[in-house]
Design an enzyme around this catalytic site. Structure first.
Site, short mmCIF file in Angstrom:
data_model
loop_
_atom_site.label_atom_id
_atom_site.label_comp_id
_atom_site.label_asym_id
_atom_site.label_seq_id
_atom_site.Cartn_x
_atom_site.Cartn_y
_atom_site.Cartn_z
N CYS A 78 34.50 43.09 30.26
CA CYS A 78 34.92 42.02 31.16
C CYS A 78 36.42 42.03 31.43
CB CYS A 78 34.50 40.66 30.59
SG CYS A 78 35.31 40.26 29.04
N HIS A 87 50.25 37.96 34.97
CA HIS A 87 49.48 36.75 35.19
C HIS A 87 49.18 36.56 36.67
CE1 HIS A 87 49.04 32.39 35.92
NE2 HIS A 87 48.30 32.45 34.83
#
Lengths: 699, 699
Positions: free
Chosen positions: A656, A282
């Protein structure tokens, strides 16, 4: 090793015309020891069984008194690429003396004088004839090799001997300048110039870097997750980061790992350091998206949140102490190091211009805010390939309404909370549409599991319970209820849209109303609604219908706003059934982060425990989160491309994931016929160059 | 609906010779209301636009006094399949009277008398002529339809009218008996007989069931995860379950959810009830494997572990209170209901014998213990397709050594702990090899993430820390360190073998030594070592080499023990790269549980939150954990089969997920050319029959 091959005269190697040049300067000097010869053979794949060649050669000496010297020269400046002859030498010395740094070398020419060498002689001054000979040979070598050369030479009693020449190492900035100049000088074609710059290296041009002269006291080392230099005071929580940053202080956020709760702290910090997680954890992903320096998985560090210290071995760094992160190397450095912001020169723009003409792939950006969108456009992004709507909800001012929505016990309460979110979302989208001025904007509807929006700490629970007029017990029960064993494979993505259709309906409404309003102001808008985590064609068919029902009326008669609906292909099953899914999709966007995680059974947040072992021991040659795994995930992408286009020949295809900013992956996307890649704003120039290089490679 | 079609005389339906029979008995009676007609049309796909046909027919009356009657008859006993005419009737009554149960119906013949009907007249007695006519017609109908018939009749003033005939509903036991008898009577071929029994239904024959006569007070309802009836005292922890069971008490384990820590409690309990989880949650899978009744996801129940009570709405059930689980329906029933253990009759063995001759697929079992292995062999298993070694470690006596191994801070400590596990594992394998007597035994090396073996509760941590002579803090730190965000995609399977090769080496040694010792005793052994969670060919190549290095010496010269090494194909990437993986594999076993989870991005432990919505709203037609999703996961299996056999034509292919016991999935496995399926012991007969049915369907 080219230069070594050139020196080698054994018959196993082809004789090149340049060897006539060696003749011109007298003889080839060689003093290889046996070790070096063995290494050379190994590097060149020559069996040891061939034995060691015996080279009998005359030695040359730069230390035979006055009129003797030795030195190194570059045909162009390796630090910025300027076209000037550049180098150093020492009189009456051998090569080791130059390298060892015992004596201060002299500048090779007058132009090369810098502070500290004003008083020293230059070769141009002291041996003008030899200097001119060297200069002439250097030009000849550069022309022959069609690249900037790094030349070693020795002068023995007035006679010049070249010891070695090779393509010189250079900074990213110099690489760009030299490639552009060589093309302008017609030594290279534009295609060749494009190939001369390592697209990866561009990254260095786009972030502030540490002054390479400064001395480093290294506290620990982690994975270089996002490049650039960050200097600031250590803080251990997102709230403190925000607080101190508001007060004008520069801070570095240090955590065991980050979660979406930390976003505001990451925004506030100069850089982020985590002790856990890999290149696509993250922290790493978000930091790269923000263009913020980040080091992750720094196993040397141990955070003690309660004591508010971080241990690096025996060394203790307290909250408020200054540290420096080098996001390019992964070094965590004690104290505050000076940084440099490289300027983008004209050569950069020229090269990018050539790249844009040459590439087939479009380059979009992953951007969640108007600021990101503007940065990306300044770097040349041609649209937004991924706008994540959930980040919009983590803002403290909004997350309360989001939590109210999640905790709603009936549809009326939920609608009520959603009604508060609608105008906020509409405003977000309006600003993004305005920033993109008619370029396509792909908006992904809500994706993460709902528990990510709820508080998990006791204190925060009390606050939220009070704010929402509920009990801590009830809140805790809901948090426990939403707990998941494997959240990545849980109740998220379009599954939220199926079970709570009012959420997606609200988002579709916000997008359509924003598009309508911006279009009314005379600005073109091209929103593309993307449904995440589709695994079955019926999910998409149903949610497309839901979205279209909401949108149709709002956009009726708005000629400037044409809305598309498509899906993220990020679940293996979606790739396998792409033919059926394409029936309801105007576009596919490959979400290769999750697709890699699922296809490889590899949780990026957990992989740090074994992936390093895999890479070190050679089980894997590359981290599949950095470059697309072509054999596995790549095969799935190809399948999906073929099947999707079989159903719908005009299907628009993009990527993406984080891979959109990786040159090797961009090249793969070009080969399999995607229409665009989308990457974080700071990686847009890399993708543009890589796409051009891919076009050149294909031709 | 066949019987309705037969009655319908519109020209849209073919006239069948049986209608001559209707002529023989007078006329066809029909009294459909409009509702029934509409429903009939819908069921048969006839458009409502066709309108309602008007049937003008004479009515017949069973209530025209003496000599009139109405009743229902079966050509064979629907409860056990015995070939005897069986039925009930009421004099002077209409059909509703029989159904409504206001009057006690009389037996149709003398043979049919049971307790409570001794004093009543029989049709055979009171109207012998009509009875003989009915009997004759019944035989004719059965012969025509080639199946046991359920016949409705009315006698109006001595004249017999047939109202309806259809294939009669029957118990699983009766289905088997009737199919075998009809084949023996040459009314059916053996192939047809095999198709007449729903393989799913066999499940009912293999577990004790609740007495259907007993009255049920239902507390709540969950998912029927594993069939059968369980009766016992409620307990809330595995330890209490074990304790009370040891003391001879029958217990039912009630938990929010189960984890591998609960295995000993599940073994000890009669049945398991969880308030969370789906059909393939831990509790469901393990219970099915054990053949133990289980209800999961019982949302009506709320467990309060501290108070040791479970709430069903307002009703509170305390520890020690008796409850009954009906694993076939999902009913949780108050108190203790009587159970029945169905006996497997000779017909069952006959049918299974026919199935075994007809099927191409082998059927193995998933068994972790010698007891499981013996049960499975008694059900006809031809080998073990999945022996999970981790369950062996959860035994309280062994888990300590396992924990010592996990907490080891260096290789020496780890080797020391592994040395304690080696003899234990060897003994496990020896016992299993002996039980299987030379049938193949596929042993999967350690698969789950290590944190599953560590304690998570405070009290347990203290005990373990004391036993292992370490501090609670250190233990807690290690537990935290091993925590994973998505354990399914984390540090497990062969990744453990790569990072801790000594674990797999110990297991390989235990297997080889056990094989050697059993072979020495003159018993053949055929172990197959299975490497789990392979995603990259190099993982398997490396671990195969490791295993072979260990095994080679031990098995040298042992002619009775031939060892194979293969892999579980459970990661999508493995299926995609099956050609390369096959280079190091003697066999593939498709782990379709995990393959479904990853390919579908569907965590089975979390899916209960949205999967019911998906199934209810028709987004999905079936639970992909019950039957293989042929379009998605199935496509991947086919790809892997083709690619694997392309590299290695003789590659042995099997399936060892839960799907191995699902008839539709077994049929799919047959179609794509697998060699075997492996399922839990209690499902082996189902798989045998389903495999035979698949063969019949293909021919």
């Amino acid at each position: 090793m080219q230069e070594l091959v050139e020196q080698h005269t054994g018959r196993a190697f082809p004789q090149k015309p340049i060897e006539q040049l060696w003749g011109a300067v007298g003889a080839v000097f060689s003093s290889w020891g046996n070790d070096r010869a063995v290494r050379y053979r190994r590097l060149n794949g020559i069996s040891d069984a061939l034995g060691t060649a015996v080279n009998v050669q005359a030695m040359v000496f730069g230390n035979m008194g006055e009129g003797s010297a030795t030195g190194v020269a570059f045909t162009r400046d390796p630090s910025d690429g300027t076209k000037r002859f550049y180098g150093e030498y020492l009189e009456n010395a051998q090569g080791e003396d130059v390298v060892a740094g015992i004596r201060t070398p002299c500048p090779i020419n007058e132009e090369g004088r810098t502070r500290g060498t004003e008083h020293l002689p230059s070769l141009e001054q002291t041996m003008p004839k030899v200097y001119r000979q060297l200069l002439r040979l250097a030009k000849q070598l550069e022309k022959h090799y069609r690249d900037m050369q790094d030349i070693e030479f020795t002068i023995q009693q007035g006679r010049l001997w070249l010891l070695q020449t090779r393509s010189g190492k250079r900074t990213a900035r110099a690489a760009v300048q030299i490639a552009v100049d060589l093309a302008k000088e017609r030594l290279l074609s534009r295609d060749e110039a494009l190939l001369r710059v390592d697209a990866h290296e561009l990254d260095r041009l786009l972030h502030p870097i540490l002054d390479p002269q400064a001395e480093r006291r290294i506290l620990g080392r982690g994975l270089p997750a996002s490049p650039g230099a960050a200097v600031g005071a250590v803080v251990f929580s997102a709230d403190v980061a925000e607080e101190r940053a508001r007060a004008g202080e520069k801070v570095v956020l240090v955590r065991a790992e980050t979660s979406p709760d930390d976003i505001h702290g990451m925004h506030a910090a100069e850089g982020v350091l985590t002790t856990r997680g890999g290149m696509t954890s993250h922290a790493a992903v978000v930091a790269r998206g923000m263009g913020k320096p980040c080091i992750v998985g720094c196993g040397d560090a141990r955070v003690d949140d309660e004591a508010r210290v971080v241990h690096f071995g025996d060394e203790v760094v307290r909250e408020g102490d200054r540290i420096t992160l080098d996001g390019g190397t992964g070094d965590v450095i004690a104290g505050e190091l000076p940084t440099i912001l490289p300027e983008l020169g004209g050569a950069f723009d020229v090269l990018m211009g050539w790249a844009d003409k040459r590439r087939r792939l479009s380059v979009r950006t992953n951007a969640d805010t108007p600021e990101d969108a503007r940065v990306a456009r300044s770097f040349g992004a041609e649209g937004i390939g991924l706008c994540r709507t959930e980040h919009m909800f983590f803002d403290p001012a909004r997350v309360l309404a989001m939590r109210e929505m999640i905790l709603a016990s009936n549809a009326a309460q939920r609608e009520n909370a959603l009604a508060k979110l609608l105008p906020v979302q509409r405003k977000d989208f309006e600003a993004i549409f305005r920033a993109m001025e008619g370029l396509p904007v792909t908006i992904r509807l809500l994706d993460p599991p709902l528990h990510e929006f709820l508080p998990h700490k006791e204190q925060e629970m009390r606050e939220v319970a009070a704010a929402l007029d509920t009990s801590v017990a009830e809140l805790r029960a809901r948090v426990a209820e939403l707990h998941e064993f494997n959240p990545m494979l849980g109740h998220r993505g379009c599954r939220l849209g199926i079970t709570f259709p009012e959420i997606y309906a609200m988002q579709a409404r916000a997008i359509a109303e924003a598009a309508r309003d911006v279009a009314k102001a005379g600005i073109r808008v091209a929103p593309e609604i993307m449904i995440p985590l589709v695994s079955h064609p019926k999910e998409l068919a149903r949610l497309r219908a839901l979205v279209e029902d909401v949108v149709r009326e709002i956009l009726a008669g708005s000629r400037r706003a044409a809305l598309k609906v498509g899906t993220m292909i990020e679940v293996p099953r979606a790739a396998l059934t792409a033919d059926a899914i394409a029936e309801s999709a105007d576009f596919f966007s490959f979400g290769t982060n999750d697709l890699t995680q699922m296809t490889y059974a590899l949780s990026r947040d957990d992989a740090a425990k074994f992936l390093p072992d895999y890479l070190e021991s050679g089980v894997l040659e590359q981290d599949p989160f950095v470059s697309i795994d072509e054999e596995g995930i790549g095969a799935l992408l190809e399948m999906a491309v073929e099947r999707g286009r079989h159903t719908r020949p005009g299907l628009k295809l993009g990527l993406c994931g984080e891979h959109g900013g990786d040159p090797a992956s961009v090249s793969f996307c070009d080969r399999i016929g995607l229409d665009y890649v989308s990457c974080s704003p700071y990686r847009v120039p890399i993708a543009r160059l890589a796409a051009a290089q891919a076009s050149v490679a294909r031709s």
